[in-house]
Design a protein around this motif. Structure first.
Motif, PDB file in Angstrom:
ATOM      1  N   ALA A  72       0.839  -1.204   0.000  1.00  0.00           N
ATOM      2  CA  ALA A  72       0.000   0.000   0.000  1.00  0.00           C
ATOM      3  C   ALA A  72       0.869   1.247   0.000  1.00  0.00           C
ATOM      4  O   ALA A  72       0.613   2.208  -0.735  1.00  0.00           O
ATOM      5  CB  ALA A  72      -0.915  -0.008   1.222  1.00  0.00           C
ATOM      6  N   HIS A  76       1.270   4.150  -2.834  1.00  0.00           N
ATOM      7  CA  HIS A  76       1.127   5.574  -2.543  1.00  0.00           C
ATOM      8  C   HIS A  76       2.371   6.350  -2.955  1.00  0.00           C
ATOM      9  O   HIS A  76       2.277   7.445  -3.504  1.00  0.00           O
ATOM     10  CB  HIS A  76       0.840   5.770  -1.062  1.00  0.00           C
ATOM     11  N   SER A  79       2.266   6.973  -6.556  1.00  0.00           N
ATOM     12  CA  SER A  79       1.380   8.093  -6.890  1.00  0.00           C
ATOM     13  C   SER A  79       2.063   9.422  -6.590  1.00  0.00           C
ATOM     14  O   SER A  79       1.845  10.415  -7.285  1.00  0.00           O
ATOM     15  CB  SER A  79       0.067   7.983  -6.106  1.00  0.00           C
ATOM     16  N   VAL A 123      -8.288   9.289  -4.757  1.00  0.00           N
ATOM     17  CA  VAL A 123      -8.667   8.082  -5.507  1.00  0.00           C
ATOM     18  C   VAL A 123      -7.756   6.914  -5.106  1.00  0.00           C
ATOM     19  O   VAL A 123      -8.223   5.784  -4.891  1.00  0.00           O
ATOM     20  CB  VAL A 123      -8.581   8.330  -7.027  1.00  0.00           C
ATOM     21  N   ALA A 124      -6.471   7.192  -4.990  1.00  0.00           N
ATOM     22  CA  ALA A 124      -5.506   6.143  -4.648  1.00  0.00           C
ATOM     23  C   ALA A 124      -5.783   5.540  -3.275  1.00  0.00           C
ATOM     24  O   ALA A 124      -5.681   4.317  -3.088  1.00  0.00           O
ATOM     25  CB  ALA A 124      -4.088   6.696  -4.703  1.00  0.00           C
ATOM     26  N   GLY A 126      -8.559   5.172  -1.853  1.00  0.00           N
ATOM     27  CA  GLY A 126      -9.730   4.304  -1.918  1.00  0.00           C
ATOM     28  C   GLY A 126      -9.327   2.868  -2.216  1.00  0.00           C
ATOM     29  O   GLY A 126      -9.839   1.919  -1.600  1.00  0.00           O
ATOM     30  N   ALA A 127      -8.382   2.705  -3.134  1.00  0.00           N
ATOM     31  CA  ALA A 127      -7.890   1.365  -3.479  1.00  0.00           C
ATOM     32  C   ALA A 127      -7.143   0.745  -2.302  1.00  0.00           C
ATOM     33  O   ALA A 127      -7.271  -0.458  -2.032  1.00  0.00           O
ATOM     34  CB  ALA A 127      -6.977   1.449  -4.703  1.00  0.00           C
ATOM     35  N   ILE A 128      -6.356   1.568  -1.597  1.00  0.00           N
ATOM     36  CA  ILE A 128      -5.615   1.068  -0.430  1.00  0.00           C
ATOM     37  C   ILE A 128      -6.587   0.586   0.648  1.00  0.00           C
ATOM     38  O   ILE A 128      -6.414  -0.489   1.232  1.00  0.00           O
ATOM     39  CB  ILE A 128      -4.698   2.173   0.138  1.00  0.00           C
ATOM     40  N   TRP A 130      -9.700  -0.425   0.315  1.00  0.00           N
ATOM     41  CA  TRP A 130     -10.408  -1.632  -0.126  1.00  0.00           C
ATOM     42  C   TRP A 130      -9.556  -2.881   0.088  1.00  0.00           C
ATOM     43  O   TRP A 130     -10.034  -3.901   0.595  1.00  0.00           O
ATOM     44  CB  TRP A 130     -10.792  -1.490  -1.595  1.00  0.00           C
ATOM     45  N   GLU A 131      -8.291  -2.823  -0.274  1.00  0.00           N
ATOM     46  CA  GLU A 131      -7.395  -3.959  -0.112  1.00  0.00           C
ATOM     47  C   GLU A 131      -7.195  -4.286   1.362  1.00  0.00           C
ATOM     48  O   GLU A 131      -7.180  -5.463   1.763  1.00  0.00           O
ATOM     49  CB  GLU A 131      -6.044  -3.654  -0.769  1.00  0.00           C
TER      50      GLU A 131
END
Length: 327
Positions: A72, A76, A79, A123-124, A126-128, A130-131
């Motif tokens: 994660a 980040h 990004s 946005v990034a 959000g993916a972190i 969720w995982e």
């Protein structure tokens, strides 16, 4: 209107760089004085190089150590590399000369870069998140010692990169965005080190996704102000560090001025602010010295470096832009 005159309060450096001469409270939190981007090219290059190298190390060991926290954080940091590239590109574009179509040059690209970085980060995360939530339901063993070592390297890399941008963070939200990302990453890496230490001695693998959610919280918290400020600047709002009522009072209090209208204050970039206004002065046009003095006062007091003033010499002039709600 035959008696109308206009005057541009130009920067005394010829390219907006004359703004360096002052350091007033009015510019501490918004456009006004150009603290950047001229001196940050090397900082961007070093920061990007350090973070690209670290992302490769962190992603590799994240897979080997089976750590979602490391992966994660690597995502980040990747990004952030993109964010640094965008911010750097904006500082380069902002120095381009004006053209007949882009009459302000491309200074506004720094605002777009700050907005892009804020949105991209949210946005990034959000993916972190969720995982991390999925890992709570499917816990996996984590190599705590590896996590600690790699994250400790991250503290150094992100700390050094943040330091490179620290001096420009107050005067330019584009640079502030780069600084906040790196400072947050250093704090996040410290959290990962702590999690790795606890996992090493307790075996609590659930702590790994919990730290990931902590990363999300830190990023959202640090990014929210950047999102708010960049969004308002992109809508040509008065920059946060300037009090529009104080500017209005200043103009209304000028010698000979009985009224003002069509007052507009907006950001040309993340470091430069423009102002236009009509001044009603029945005693007649006060001359260029008066207009240049007012432009200088606005620059020194409020950090407004590009002033355009129009003088109207009769209170009976039917100016189409007189009501404040007319644009």
């Amino acid at each position: 209107m035959a008696n109308d005159h206009e005057h541009h309060g130009h920067d005394h450096g010829g390219d907006g760089h004359g703004d360096h001469a002052h350091d007033h409270a009015g510019n501490q939190h918004g456009p006004g004085h150009a603290h950047a981007p001229a001196s940050f090219g090397k900082a961007f290059a070093i920061g990007i190089a350090l973070n690209v190298g670290f992302v490769a190390i962190e992603a590799t060991y994240g897979v080997l150590a089976n750590s979602v926290a490391l992966l994660a954080d690597a995502g980040h940091n990747l990004s952030d590399v993109l964010g640094l590239v965008v911010a750097w590109a904006a500082t380069v574009l902002a120095k381009r000369a004006p053209t007949s179509r882009y009459t302000y040059g491309m200074k506004g690209s720094s605002i777009l870069a700050a907005l892009f970085n804020a949105v991209f980060l949210l946005v990034a995360v959000g993916a972190i998140a969720w995982e991390a939530i999925q890992r709570f339901g499917e816990p996996a063993p984590v190599a705590g010692k590896t996590v600690m070592i790699v994250a400790a390297i991250g503290i150094a890399v992100n700390g050094v990169t943040a330091w490179l941008f620290a001096s420009g963070a107050k005067g330019d939200i584009n640079i502030k965005g780069a600084f906040l990302h790196m400072a947050a990453d250093a704090a996040v890496s410290a959290g990962v080190v702590l999690a790795g230490l606890v996992i090493l001695y307790t075996g609590w693998t659930w702590l790994d996704p919990l730290v990931s959610l902590g990363i999300v919280a830190v990023i959202v918290w640090s990014t929210w102000g950047l999102l708010r400020d960049s969004l308002t600047l992109s809508l040509a709002a008065v920059p946060p560090g300037i009090d529009p009522d104080a500017v209005r009072r200043h103009l209304q209090g000028l010698p000979g001025v009985v009224a003002i209208h069509d007052l507009h204050i907006w950001p040309m970039s993340t470091t430069e602010t423009a102002l236009t206004s009509h001044l009603v002065i029945p005693a007649g046009h006060p001359g260029d010295d008066f207009l240049m003095r007012v432009a200088s006062q606005l620059k020194e007091t409020f950090g407004i470096g590009h002033t355009t003033l129009q003088v109207e010499t009769s209170t009976e002039t039917a100016c189409a832009l007189a009501p404040d709600n007319v644009v």
